[in-house]
Design a protein around this motif. Sequence first.
Motif, PDB file in Angstrom:
ATOM      1  N   LEU A  76      21.289  28.918  10.703  1.00 19.12           N
ATOM      2  CA  LEU A  76      22.545  28.187  10.587  1.00 19.12           C
ATOM      3  C   LEU A  76      22.433  26.950   9.705  1.00 19.12           C
ATOM      4  N   GLN A  77      21.339  26.209   9.818  1.00 20.80           N
ATOM      5  CA  GLN A  77      21.240  24.936   9.101  1.00 20.80           C
ATOM      6  C   GLN A  77      21.296  25.091   7.579  1.00 20.80           C
ATOM      7  N   VAL A 113      33.115  25.774  -9.904  1.00 20.22           N
ATOM      8  CA  VAL A 113      32.090  25.034 -10.640  1.00 20.22           C
ATOM      9  C   VAL A 113      31.218  24.285  -9.635  1.00 20.22           C
ATOM     10  N   CYS A 114      29.912  24.331  -9.832  1.00 21.74           N
ATOM     11  CA  CYS A 114      28.978  23.651  -8.942  1.00 21.74           C
ATOM     12  C   CYS A 114      28.776  22.209  -9.410  1.00 21.74           C
ATOM     13  N   VAL A 115      28.844  21.288  -8.460  1.00 19.64           N
ATOM     14  CA  VAL A 115      28.678  19.870  -8.779  1.00 19.64           C
ATOM     15  C   VAL A 115      27.665  19.235  -7.835  1.00 19.64           C
ATOM     16  N   GLU A 116      27.075  18.143  -8.270  1.00 19.99           N
ATOM     17  CA  GLU A 116      26.130  17.435  -7.430  1.00 19.99           C
ATOM     18  C   GLU A 116      26.858  16.711  -6.299  1.00 19.99           C
ATOM     19  N   GLU A 117      26.222  16.634  -5.159  1.00 17.37           N
ATOM     20  CA  GLU A 117      26.755  15.848  -4.056  1.00 17.37           C
ATOM     21  C   GLU A 117      26.668  14.358  -4.410  1.00 17.37           C
ATOM     22  N   LYS A 118      27.747  13.658  -4.180  1.00 20.04           N
ATOM     23  CA  LYS A 118      27.783  12.210  -4.409  1.00 20.04           C
ATOM     24  C   LYS A 118      27.713  11.500  -3.073  1.00 20.04           C
ATOM     25  N   ARG A 119      26.641  10.814  -2.847  1.00 23.37           N
ATOM     26  CA  ARG A 119      26.504  10.074  -1.592  1.00 23.37           C
ATOM     27  C   ARG A 119      27.056   8.662  -1.740  1.00 23.37           C
ATOM     28  N   ALA A 120      27.709   8.200  -0.694  1.00 22.13           N
ATOM     29  CA  ALA A 120      28.297   6.853  -0.737  1.00 22.13           C
ATOM     30  C   ALA A 120      27.198   5.796  -0.740  1.00 22.13           C
ATOM     31  N   ASP A 158      16.011  26.651   1.251  1.00 20.38           N
ATOM     32  CA  ASP A 158      14.920  25.850   1.804  1.00 20.38           C
ATOM     33  C   ASP A 158      15.254  25.378   3.215  1.00 20.38           C
ATOM     34  N   TRP A 159      16.524  25.095   3.482  1.00 20.54           N
ATOM     35  CA  TRP A 159      16.925  24.717   4.837  1.00 20.54           C
ATOM     36  C   TRP A 159      17.049  25.938   5.743  1.00 20.54           C
ATOM     37  N   GLN A 160      17.561  27.037   5.220  1.00 22.48           N
ATOM     38  CA  GLN A 160      17.655  28.264   6.013  1.00 22.48           C
ATOM     39  C   GLN A 160      16.292  28.661   6.567  1.00 22.48           C
ATOM     40  N   ASN A 161      15.259  28.521   5.746  1.00 21.58           N
ATOM     41  CA  ASN A 161      13.930  29.008   6.119  1.00 21.58           C
ATOM     42  C   ASN A 161      13.055  27.964   6.794  1.00 21.58           C
ATOM     43  N   ARG A 162      13.634  26.830   7.156  1.00 20.81           N
ATOM     44  CA  ARG A 162      12.852  25.834   7.905  1.00 20.81           C
ATOM     45  C   ARG A 162      12.468  26.344   9.289  1.00 20.81           C
ATOM     46  N   ASP A 216      38.124  25.416  -6.111  1.00 25.91           N
ATOM     47  CA  ASP A 216      37.541  24.098  -5.856  1.00 25.91           C
ATOM     48  C   ASP A 216      36.088  24.056  -6.321  1.00 25.91           C
ATOM     49  N   ASP A 217      35.569  22.845  -6.479  1.00 31.28           N
ATOM     50  CA  ASP A 217      34.147  22.693  -6.767  1.00 31.28           C
ATOM     51  C   ASP A 217      33.312  23.077  -5.552  1.00 31.28           C
ATOM     52  N   VAL A 218      32.164  23.686  -5.813  1.00 32.76           N
ATOM     53  CA  VAL A 218      31.130  23.883  -4.801  1.00 32.76           C
ATOM     54  C   VAL A 218      30.175  22.698  -4.897  1.00 32.76           C
ATOM     55  N   VAL A 219      29.974  22.009  -3.788  1.00 36.41           N
ATOM     56  CA  VAL A 219      29.127  20.812  -3.784  1.00 36.41           C
ATOM     57  C   VAL A 219      27.697  21.219  -3.425  1.00 36.41           C
ATOM     58  N   LEU A 220      26.781  21.001  -4.363  1.00 34.36           N
ATOM     59  CA  LEU A 220      25.379  21.331  -4.124  1.00 34.36           C
ATOM     60  C   LEU A 220      24.751  20.205  -3.307  1.00 34.36           C
ATOM     61  N   PRO A 221      24.273  20.494  -2.096  1.00 31.39           N
ATOM     62  CA  PRO A 221      23.745  19.418  -1.252  1.00 31.39           C
ATOM     63  C   PRO A 221      22.538  18.739  -1.875  1.00 31.39           C
ATOM     64  N   ALA A 222      22.549  17.409  -1.840  1.00 33.74           N
ATOM     65  CA  ALA A 222      21.443  16.649  -2.415  1.00 33.74           C
ATOM     66  C   ALA A 222      20.132  16.923  -1.685  1.00 33.74           C
ATOM     67  N   ALA A 223      20.227  17.346  -0.434  1.00 38.30           N
ATOM     68  CA  ALA A 223      19.026  17.578   0.369  1.00 38.30           C
ATOM     69  C   ALA A 223      18.332  18.889   0.054  1.00 38.30           C
ATOM     70  N   SER A 224      18.959  19.745  -0.749  1.00 41.63           N
ATOM     71  CA  SER A 224      18.398  21.076  -1.027  1.00 41.63           C
ATOM     72  C   SER A 224      18.067  21.231  -2.500  1.00 41.63           C
ATOM     73  N   GLN A 225      16.970  21.938  -2.756  1.00 38.49           N
ATOM     74  CA  GLN A 225      16.570  22.288  -4.117  1.00 38.49           C
ATOM     75  C   GLN A 225      16.644  23.793  -4.343  1.00 38.49           C
ATOM     76  N   ALA A 226      17.319  24.522  -3.446  1.00 35.08           N
ATOM     77  CA  ALA A 226      17.297  25.989  -3.523  1.00 35.08           C
ATOM     78  C   ALA A 226      18.620  26.570  -3.029  1.00 35.08           C
ATOM     79  N   VAL A 227      19.715  26.263  -3.753  1.00 36.19           N
ATOM     80  CA  VAL A 227      21.041  26.714  -3.342  1.00 36.19           C
ATOM     81  C   VAL A 227      21.347  28.052  -4.030  1.00 36.19           C
TER      82      VAL A 227
END
Length: 275
Positions: free
Chosen positions: A164-165, A268-275, A155-159, A105-116
Amino acid sequence: MRLATIRTTDGTRAVRLDGDRAVETGHADVGELLTEPDWRSVAEAADGPAHDRAGLDLAPVVPRPGKIICVGVNYAAHIAEMGRERPQYPTVFAKFAEALVGAHDDVVLPAASQAVDWEAELAVVIGRPVRHADEATAAEAIAGYSVLNDVTARDWQNRTLQWLQGKTFEATTPFGPELVTPDEAGEGLDLTCTVDGETVQSANTADLVFGPVAAVAYLSTILTLQPGDVIATGTPGGVGHARKPPRYLAPGSVLTTSISGLGECRNVCVEEKRA
Protein backbone atom coordinates in the motif's frame (compact mmCIF):
# COMPACT_ATOMS: atom_id res chain seq x y z
CA MET A 1 -24.18 6.19 -21.75
CA ARG A 2 -21.14 8.25 -20.89
CA LEU A 3 -20.80 10.26 -17.69
CA ALA A 4 -18.08 12.52 -16.33
CA THR A 5 -17.30 14.85 -13.46
CA ILE A 6 -16.24 18.33 -14.51
CA ARG A 7 -14.84 21.32 -12.65
CA THR A 8 -16.74 24.58 -13.00
CA THR A 9 -16.46 27.99 -11.36
CA ASP A 10 -19.17 26.81 -8.97
CA GLY A 11 -17.53 23.50 -8.06
CA THR A 12 -17.65 20.04 -9.60
CA ARG A 13 -20.68 18.80 -11.53
CA ALA A 14 -21.76 15.42 -12.91
CA VAL A 15 -22.53 15.51 -16.61
CA ARG A 16 -23.98 13.24 -19.29
CA LEU A 17 -21.92 13.38 -22.47
CA ASP A 18 -24.02 13.83 -25.61
CA GLY A 19 -21.98 14.30 -28.78
CA ASP A 20 -20.21 17.63 -28.40
CA ARG A 21 -22.22 18.62 -25.31
CA ALA A 22 -21.94 17.84 -21.61
CA VAL A 23 -25.30 18.15 -19.80
CA GLU A 24 -25.39 18.61 -16.04
CA THR A 25 -27.41 16.01 -14.12
CA GLY A 26 -27.94 18.09 -10.98
CA HIS A 27 -25.35 16.23 -8.90
CA ALA A 28 -21.99 17.37 -7.57
CA ASP A 29 -20.16 14.45 -9.20
CA VAL A 30 -20.67 11.01 -10.70
CA GLY A 31 -20.26 9.38 -7.29
CA GLU A 32 -23.22 11.35 -5.94
CA LEU A 33 -25.28 10.53 -9.04
CA LEU A 34 -24.65 6.80 -8.54
CA THR A 35 -26.24 6.92 -5.08
CA GLU A 36 -29.59 7.49 -6.79
CA PRO A 37 -31.37 4.10 -6.86
CA ASP A 38 -32.47 4.77 -10.45
CA TRP A 39 -29.36 6.73 -11.43
CA ARG A 40 -29.43 5.67 -15.06
CA SER A 41 -32.95 6.99 -15.68
CA VAL A 42 -32.10 10.15 -13.74
CA ALA A 43 -29.03 10.73 -15.91
CA GLU A 44 -30.90 9.99 -19.15
CA ALA A 45 -33.65 12.48 -18.27
CA ALA A 46 -31.31 15.22 -17.03
CA ASP A 47 -31.65 18.55 -18.81
CA GLY A 48 -29.42 20.87 -16.83
CA PRO A 49 -26.94 23.48 -18.03
CA ALA A 50 -24.88 22.35 -21.03
CA HIS A 51 -21.16 22.79 -21.65
CA ASP A 52 -18.98 22.51 -24.73
CA ARG A 53 -17.41 19.06 -24.47
CA ALA A 54 -14.18 20.25 -26.06
CA GLY A 55 -13.41 22.68 -23.26
CA LEU A 56 -14.17 20.56 -20.19
CA ASP A 57 -11.93 20.59 -17.11
CA LEU A 58 -12.17 16.95 -16.09
CA ALA A 59 -11.98 15.86 -12.46
CA PRO A 60 -11.47 12.21 -11.53
CA VAL A 61 -14.66 10.53 -12.76
CA VAL A 62 -15.53 9.68 -9.15
CA PRO A 63 -13.54 12.25 -7.14
CA ARG A 64 -13.86 10.65 -3.71
CA PRO A 65 -14.76 6.96 -3.87
CA GLY A 66 -15.57 5.37 -0.55
CA LYS A 67 -13.23 2.54 -1.52
CA ILE A 68 -10.56 2.01 -4.15
CA ILE A 69 -9.61 -1.67 -4.27
CA CYS A 70 -6.87 -2.81 -6.60
CA VAL A 71 -6.18 -6.26 -8.01
CA GLY A 72 -2.57 -7.20 -8.70
CA VAL A 73 -0.89 -9.91 -10.79
CA ASN A 74 -3.98 -10.33 -12.97
CA TYR A 75 -2.97 -10.61 -16.65
CA ALA A 76 -2.29 -14.20 -17.74
CA ALA A 77 0.44 -13.33 -20.26
CA HIS A 78 2.22 -11.13 -17.71
CA ILE A 79 2.07 -13.90 -15.11
CA ALA A 80 3.52 -16.39 -17.60
CA GLU A 81 6.37 -14.08 -18.63
CA MET A 82 7.31 -13.66 -14.97
CA GLY A 83 7.42 -17.45 -14.56
CA ARG A 84 4.72 -17.44 -11.89
CA GLU A 85 1.82 -19.82 -11.44
CA ARG A 86 -1.69 -18.61 -12.24
CA PRO A 87 -3.15 -17.37 -8.93
CA GLN A 88 -5.99 -19.20 -7.25
CA TYR A 89 -7.29 -16.03 -5.61
CA PRO A 90 -6.99 -12.33 -6.46
CA THR A 91 -4.16 -10.33 -4.89
CA VAL A 92 -5.83 -7.24 -3.45
CA PHE A 93 -4.68 -3.99 -1.89
CA ALA A 94 -6.09 -0.50 -1.41
CA LYS A 95 -5.60 3.03 -2.62
CA PHE A 96 -7.05 6.23 -1.19
CA ALA A 97 -8.93 9.08 -2.84
CA GLU A 98 -6.11 11.58 -2.27
CA ALA A 99 -4.10 9.67 -4.89
CA LEU A 100 -6.56 10.47 -7.70
CA VAL A 101 -6.12 13.11 -10.38
CA GLY A 102 -8.18 13.92 -13.47
CA ALA A 103 -7.59 12.69 -16.99
CA HIS A 104 -5.49 15.72 -17.95
CA ASP A 105 -4.11 16.80 -14.59
CA ASP A 106 -0.43 16.66 -13.71
CA VAL A 107 0.90 13.53 -12.05
CA VAL A 108 3.00 14.60 -9.07
CA LEU A 109 6.18 12.55 -8.70
CA PRO A 110 6.80 12.15 -4.96
CA ALA A 111 10.05 13.70 -3.81
CA ALA A 112 10.58 10.73 -1.50
CA SER A 113 10.76 8.23 -4.37
CA GLN A 114 13.36 7.63 -7.06
CA ALA A 115 11.44 4.82 -8.79
CA VAL A 116 7.98 5.95 -9.96
CA ASP A 117 6.48 3.48 -12.44
CA TRP A 118 3.42 3.25 -14.69
CA GLU A 119 0.60 0.65 -14.54
CA ALA A 120 -2.23 1.06 -17.07
CA GLU A 121 -5.48 -0.46 -15.81
CA LEU A 122 -9.18 -0.93 -16.51
CA ALA A 123 -11.25 0.57 -13.68
CA VAL A 124 -14.65 -0.81 -12.65
CA VAL A 125 -17.14 1.56 -10.98
CA ILE A 126 -19.90 0.15 -8.76
CA GLY A 127 -23.47 1.38 -9.31
CA ARG A 128 -25.47 -0.27 -6.52
CA PRO A 129 -24.81 -1.81 -3.09
CA VAL A 130 -23.71 -5.42 -3.48
CA ARG A 131 -22.80 -8.11 -0.96
CA HIS A 132 -22.24 -11.86 -1.41
CA ALA A 133 -22.89 -11.53 -5.13
CA ASP A 134 -23.16 -14.36 -7.63
CA GLU A 135 -21.98 -13.64 -11.18
CA ALA A 136 -25.34 -12.29 -12.35
CA THR A 137 -25.70 -9.96 -9.37
CA ALA A 138 -22.09 -8.84 -9.70
CA ALA A 139 -22.60 -7.95 -13.36
CA GLU A 140 -25.72 -5.94 -12.52
CA ALA A 141 -23.80 -3.99 -9.87
CA ILE A 142 -21.28 -2.60 -12.37
CA ALA A 143 -22.21 0.97 -13.36
CA GLY A 144 -19.45 1.19 -15.93
CA TYR A 145 -15.78 1.30 -16.77
CA SER A 146 -13.06 3.90 -16.94
CA VAL A 147 -9.31 4.31 -17.43
CA LEU A 148 -6.86 4.38 -14.51
CA ASN A 149 -3.09 4.32 -14.12
CA ASP A 150 -1.89 2.84 -10.84
CA VAL A 151 1.29 4.93 -10.77
CA THR A 152 3.54 3.24 -8.21
CA ALA A 153 6.57 4.24 -6.16
CA ARG A 154 8.44 0.94 -6.49
CA ASP A 155 11.08 1.71 -3.87
CA TRP A 156 8.33 2.35 -1.32
CA GLN A 157 6.19 -0.56 -2.50
CA ASN A 158 9.08 -2.95 -1.91
CA ARG A 159 10.08 -1.67 1.52
CA THR A 160 7.85 -4.33 3.08
CA LEU A 161 5.66 -7.24 2.01
CA GLN A 162 2.65 -4.90 2.11
CA TRP A 163 2.32 -2.81 -1.06
CA LEU A 164 0.00 0.00 0.00
CA GLN A 165 2.69 2.53 0.91
CA GLY A 166 3.98 2.58 -2.66
CA LYS A 167 0.54 2.67 -4.25
CA THR A 168 -1.20 5.69 -2.84
CA PHE A 169 1.11 8.70 -2.92
CA GLU A 170 -0.92 11.88 -3.28
CA ALA A 171 -1.88 13.13 -6.79
CA THR A 172 -0.31 10.21 -8.65
CA THR A 173 -3.24 8.25 -10.10
CA PRO A 174 -5.04 9.43 -13.28
CA PHE A 175 -8.69 8.31 -13.34
CA GLY A 176 -11.04 9.17 -16.22
CA PRO A 177 -11.86 10.71 -18.59
CA GLU A 178 -15.37 9.33 -18.18
CA LEU A 179 -17.52 6.43 -17.04
CA VAL A 180 -18.87 4.29 -19.89
CA THR A 181 -21.76 1.94 -19.13
CA PRO A 182 -21.22 -1.77 -19.90
CA ASP A 183 -23.72 -1.85 -22.78
CA GLU A 184 -21.71 0.79 -24.60
CA ALA A 185 -18.23 -0.28 -23.51
CA GLY A 186 -18.43 -3.91 -24.65
CA GLU A 187 -15.85 -6.56 -23.76
CA GLY A 188 -12.32 -7.46 -24.80
CA LEU A 189 -10.96 -3.90 -24.71
CA ASP A 190 -7.51 -2.91 -25.96
CA LEU A 191 -5.39 -1.23 -23.31
CA THR A 192 -2.21 0.73 -24.03
CA CYS A 193 0.22 2.92 -22.13
CA THR A 194 2.75 5.24 -23.72
CA VAL A 195 5.54 7.30 -22.17
CA ASP A 196 6.68 10.24 -24.27
CA GLY A 197 4.95 8.69 -27.27
CA GLU A 198 6.61 5.26 -26.94
CA THR A 199 4.25 2.32 -26.36
CA VAL A 200 5.34 0.57 -23.17
CA GLN A 201 2.24 -1.55 -22.46
CA SER A 202 -0.27 -3.18 -24.79
CA ALA A 203 -2.84 -5.85 -23.91
CA ASN A 204 -6.48 -6.82 -24.15
CA THR A 205 -8.72 -7.06 -21.10
CA ALA A 206 -9.81 -10.54 -22.24
CA ASP A 207 -6.46 -11.68 -20.79
CA LEU A 208 -7.52 -10.80 -17.24
CA VAL A 209 -7.42 -13.81 -14.91
CA PHE A 210 -10.10 -12.29 -12.67
CA GLY A 211 -12.30 -10.11 -14.86
CA PRO A 212 -14.64 -7.36 -13.64
CA VAL A 213 -17.52 -9.67 -12.72
CA ALA A 214 -15.27 -12.14 -10.89
CA ALA A 215 -13.58 -9.29 -9.02
CA VAL A 216 -16.91 -7.81 -7.89
CA ALA A 217 -18.18 -11.21 -6.77
CA TYR A 218 -14.98 -11.96 -4.83
CA LEU A 219 -14.69 -8.58 -3.12
CA SER A 220 -18.39 -8.50 -2.23
CA THR A 221 -17.79 -11.63 -0.17
CA ILE A 222 -15.44 -9.59 2.02
CA LEU A 223 -17.50 -6.40 2.41
CA THR A 224 -20.37 -4.47 0.89
CA LEU A 225 -19.40 -2.60 -2.24
CA GLN A 226 -21.17 0.75 -2.46
CA PRO A 227 -22.12 3.05 -5.37
CA GLY A 228 -19.06 4.94 -6.55
CA ASP A 229 -16.56 2.40 -5.23
CA VAL A 230 -13.75 1.66 -7.69
CA ILE A 231 -11.96 -1.57 -8.53
CA ALA A 232 -8.68 -1.30 -10.45
CA THR A 233 -8.29 -4.63 -12.24
CA GLY A 234 -4.51 -4.90 -12.63
CA THR A 235 -1.85 -4.13 -15.21
CA PRO A 236 -0.25 -6.16 -18.01
CA GLY A 237 3.45 -6.61 -18.76
CA GLY A 238 5.65 -3.73 -19.82
CA VAL A 239 6.07 -1.86 -16.55
CA GLY A 240 9.29 0.08 -16.12
CA HIS A 241 10.49 -1.73 -13.00
CA ALA A 242 10.76 -5.05 -14.89
CA ARG A 243 12.94 -3.62 -17.67
CA LYS A 244 16.68 -4.12 -17.83
CA PRO A 245 17.80 -1.60 -16.86
CA PRO A 246 14.68 -0.37 -15.02
CA ARG A 247 12.99 2.71 -16.44
CA TYR A 248 10.96 5.19 -14.42
CA LEU A 249 8.92 8.34 -14.90
CA ALA A 250 10.75 11.67 -14.72
CA PRO A 251 9.71 15.32 -14.54
CA GLY A 252 8.34 16.26 -17.95
CA SER A 253 7.39 12.69 -18.90
CA VAL A 254 4.07 12.52 -20.74
CA LEU A 255 2.07 9.52 -19.56
CA THR A 256 -0.83 8.46 -21.80
CA THR A 257 -3.18 5.66 -20.76
CA SER A 258 -5.78 4.51 -23.31
CA ILE A 259 -8.52 1.89 -23.46
CA SER A 260 -10.53 1.34 -26.64
CA GLY A 261 -14.00 2.82 -26.35
CA LEU A 262 -13.28 4.41 -22.98
CA GLY A 263 -10.94 7.23 -23.95
CA GLU A 264 -7.57 8.22 -22.58
CA CYS A 265 -5.80 9.97 -19.75
CA ARG A 266 -2.89 12.18 -20.81
CA ASN A 267 -0.85 13.49 -17.91
CA VAL A 268 2.40 15.38 -17.59
CA CYS A 269 4.66 14.33 -14.71
CA VAL A 270 5.90 17.10 -12.43
CA GLU A 271 8.13 17.28 -9.40
CA GLU A 272 6.52 17.49 -5.98
CA LYS A 273 6.84 20.99 -4.52
CA ARG A 274 7.25 20.95 -0.78
CA ALA A 275 6.25 24.00 1.22
